[in-house]
Motif scaffolding. Structure first.
Motif: not given
Length: 841
Positions: A410, A413, A440, A442-446
């Motif tokens: 991350l 993030d 979730d 703070e980040t666009d990752r799953d």
């Protein structure tokens, strides 16, 4: 003085269903406690617990274990020895409890220690998971937080420390001793309640902190009066580490430090390495070593200081709702301990220490039948004993490693999400879902898919190194995405490049490193085993010591140790690797860590006929370190030689007047194994400390006669030893070359240990479980011991905590008994790839 050694067999264990019901009923808890510790017989308590009830007319209970003369509002309490029934509750409630309770010596409760050096008494209220009930009346579950107002009566030459800052010290009203009172705490869980009383030696200062009234907070380090010399010796470094870590945390974390002071105490009798009591952290007093600390000991202390300070936010400010999310406390603190120990405290070998001493315990735990997800389902932790049994290296070491991987994945993030989580749940409770909500945001990752694969499953992936022609190819066996550093080397193992890569389903071709030797996970960013092809292992095994980066060398050394434990590398080839690649090692943490791992291999995997050969190789490595003239290598090298040499003259030479106490005691113990027990009494007279007492117990248990073993066994299983004394005796009992001498006790360890555990409690059960006989045994004896373990753990009367440790012992014996001598090939490090999604996920 009457002392309870064990806890209380047959106790009522809090169930998850009961905790949920009570949490829905009770809120806004406030507790006032007065402890009278002046008597050496028992202590008395007066407590007032105030709380709100959501359903007037309902009933609930307070926990209090082992009390006598228990009164509720001035009348005999409806009390069964475990719980005080509270009937017909109002919307606002105030109950007053008085009771007399026992001191204990097993570290679970109000623990008393008498220092043999000066006869002084120290009393510490060691609480933890499901233990506060043994000290005070309370709602003993993490999601019913309470404020505490505490006062303590004790002898007037004592210092008393508690969760709150000292507010006043006056003469006791009856003229006997003194009375200390402490400021109100913020809401904290009952398992974090703490008082420490005794004639402590102290070093104090005012720590600058802009958020505090007046711009400073009271800080201090404390130890037994008998450790004053060591405390003053290390005071400057202890203060430096503390101040730099505090500055790091208060700058990195959004919520301010929540407590009115920060005291740290080296306490006798603590079962844990340390415990994060808010504002007043307890450390085992063994951390304050009498002799010269090794570099590994220094690294561990710095990381532990940072670990416990991280808990002021993770665990104390924000606490899990139920014990299945213990990882939200311990995994974070463990990760931060090494990260901040390196970044803030300046111990740049912190992650080397983690790679060789912490992380391997996670891999071993994840192979065992007792493995569980880092973040378990609440329903799979139905009671406090099950939770305690899961308080293991999955929670600490693997959890730490998965969070390091998450931070690598991350980037910035990660800390942003952590701060959102802390700010959103300050002084409250939270669970995995709420932590993921914060990430979730703070980040666009799953992050939910990541958590499902990393936190909600068991096992670990394998990264295979192979070649397509001269192009290195990395293949992941498993189902998690990994981000890590790949380092490339020339034929002499000189670095030629490195890159951060992502590895998932598809094999990764490293065209840019064609013709080179590559090391995946060179920065130890992920939690996965490495499997080498023959060409790569040949380069690694002949050039490991020339790899310049200590962390990459640590990763490579662990892969070799793992190969031995997986029976993919023979003991003979491992000995050659030690001779060729560890003897030139000049990094003190790598040297000490690999030596410790090699000694573990010798105990678990050698037989009496081959152990001396491996010990002699380890001795050769130690001599090479001494000859190098590097001061930081000397403590490890001398202690290794003193503890393993077969030559009494060599060992006796370490008993010089200027040798530090640690080295002298190691030599005394080894001489006892070699038939010279006369040194024990002289050294015990010389070292009349708590540490000296424990080391003398170890040395006497090591004496190589049938009479000495019989006496030690009677002492071990007699039920009179405190937990640290039990550990000390068991540590000396199973000597290196004593398989024949102690053979008759192997199965008795199970029968007698079970009987002792059944009349003891949680803490002693863990101590007994950790005393598994580890010594070189003939294969037939090791197999007989294995079968005895299997038969014992199948019984239904083995306490939960003990059963967990003995199942782990059974797994280790099964692993040791696997087939030896697999030739080196493309599956050199043949670890299991046992990815197994949680059945309830």
């Amino acid at each position: 003085m009457p002392i309870v050694v064990g806890a209380y067999p047959g106790r009522m264990v809090l169930q998850l269903s009961e905790a949920r019901e009570r949490a829905a009923l009770v809120s806004d808890v406030r507790t006032t406690v007065h402890l009278d510790l002046r008597s050496t017989d028992r202590y008395t308590i007066e407590a007032v617990v105030e709380f709100r009830c959501a359903r007037p007319g309902a009933e609930t209970f307070l926990e209090l274990t082992g009390g006598t003369e228990v009164m509720l509002d001035g009348r005999p309490a409806p009390y069964d020895g475990e719980r005080i029934a509270l009937h017909d509750l109002a919307s606002e409630n105030r109950v007053r409890i008085t009771a007399s309770l026992p001191y204990v010596t097993d570290g679970d409760g109000m623990t008393v220690t008498i220092d043999p050096a000066d006869g002084e008494r120290y009393v510490c209220a060691f609480t933890a998971m499901d233990v506060a009930r043994k000290v005070i009346p309370c709602f003993d579950q993490p999601d019913l937080k309470t404020t505490f107002d505490v006062s303590v009566a004790g002898p007037d030459h004592w210092t008393v420390l508690a969760n709150g800052k000292e507010a006043d010290r006056t003469a006791a009203p009856d003229g006997d001793g003194a009375c200390w009172s402490f400021g109100s705490t913020p809401p904290i869980s009952s398992y974090l309640f703490f008082v420490a009383a005794g004639p402590w030696a102290s070093v104090t200062w005012d720590e600058p902190y802009a958020e505090a009234p007046g711009g400073t907070l009271p800080f201090g380090w404390h130890a037994r009066a008998g450790q004053r010399r060591e405390l003053e010796r290390d005071a400057e470094e202890l203060r430096r580490i503390t101040s730099r870590c505090f500055a790091w945390f208060t700058e990195a974390f959004g919520p301010p430090y929540a407590f009115d002071d920060y005291q740290q105490i080296f306490t006798p009798g603590l079962n844990w390495g340390a415990m994060e009591f808010p504002g007043c952290v307890a450390f085992r007093d063994e951390y304050l070593v009498a002799g010269t600390p090794t570099e590994l000991q220094r690294q561990w202390l710095a990381s532990t200081i940072a670990h416990e300070m991280a808990h002021m936010w993770f665990g104390d400010l924000v606490t899990m709702r139920w014990w299945e999310d213990t990882w939200l406390n311990e995994s974070f603190a463990d990760f931060m301990g090494f990260e901040v120990g390196a970044e803030a405290a300046g111990y740049d070998g912190a992650w080397v220490t983690a790679a060789l001493t912490r992380k391997p315990t996670g891999y071993r735990a994840d192979r065992r039948r007792s493995t569980h997800p880092v973040a378990e389902d609440a329903e799979r932790v139905p009671d406090a004993d099950t939770a305690f049994a899961n308080f293991d290296m999955i929670t600490y070491a693997k959890g730490n490693a998965t969070l390091r991987q998450l931070g690598t994945w991350l980037g910035a993030d990660f800390l942003a999400g952590v701060n959102r989580h802390l700010q959103g749940h300050a002084f409250g409770n939270a669970d995995l879902a709420e932590f993921l909500d914060a990430l979730d945001a703070e980040t666009d990752r799953d992050v939910r898919d990541w958590a499902q694969r990393w936190l909600r499953s068991t096992g670990f992936d394998t990264i295979e190194v192979a070649h397509d022609g001269d192009v290195p190819v990395l293949t992941r066996h498993g189902s998690r995405q990994h981000r890590f550093t790949v380092a490339a080397f020339d034929a002499d193992m000189a670095p030629v490049g490195s890159t951060m890569v992502d590895l998932a389903d598809a094999p990764l071709r490293l065209e840019q490193y064609a013709g080179r030797t590559v090391v995946p996970n060179a920065g130890d960013e992920t939690f996965a085993a490495i499997r080498w092809d023959t060409a790569t292992w040949e380069a690694v095994s002949t050039g490991l010591s020339r790899v310049p980066d200590p962390l990459t060398r640590a990763v490579l050394w662990w892969s070799a140790i793992d190969a031995v434990e997986s029976h993919a590398l023979s003991l003979g080839d491992f000995a050659t690797l030690l001779t060729d690649q560890l003897a030139p090692e000049r990094h003190p943490v790598i040297l000490e860590s690999v030596v410790a791992a090699a000694l573990r291999v010798a105990r678990l995997y050698c037989t009496p006929t081959d152990v001396r050969g491996l010990l002699d190789v380890i001795g050769t490595v130690a001599r090479s370190a001494l000859e190098a003239g590097v001061p930081s290598l000397v403590p490890c090298a001398t202690r290794t030689l003193a503890g393993t040499s077969a030559e009494a003259d060599v060992v006796r030479a370490f008993l010089t007047e200027d040798a530090d106490p640690e080295l002298r005691w190691i030599a005394v113990r080894r001489l006892a194994e070699l038939g010279e027990e006369e040194h024990i009494a002289r050294e015990e007279e010389r070292d009349r400390s708590v540490s000296g007492h424990l080391k003398a117990l170890t040395a006497r248990a090591a004496v190589a006669t049938a009479e000495a073993k019989a006496a030690a066994w009677e002492q071990l299983m007699g039920g009179e030893l405190a937990s640290h004394e039990f550990t000390a005796v068991s540590a000396g009992f199973w000597g290196w070359e004593q398989a024949e001498l102690v053979g008759g006790y192997l199965e008795r360890y199970l029968s007698d240990g079970l009987a002792l555990a059944q009349r003891s409690g949680q803490g002693m059960g863990q101590v007994i479980g950790r005393a598994v006989p580890l010594l070189p045994l003939p294969e037939v004896e090791r197999r007989r011991l294995r079968d005895a373990f299997a038969a014992t753990v199948a019984r239904d009367d083995v306490p939960t905590v003990l059963a967990r440790w003995w199942n782990d012992g059974l797994d280790d014996l099964d692993r040791a008994l696997a087939t030896h001598g697999v030739e080196l090939d493309c599956s050199l490090v043949s670890v299991t790839d046992n990815f197994e999604p949680s059945t309830n996920s």
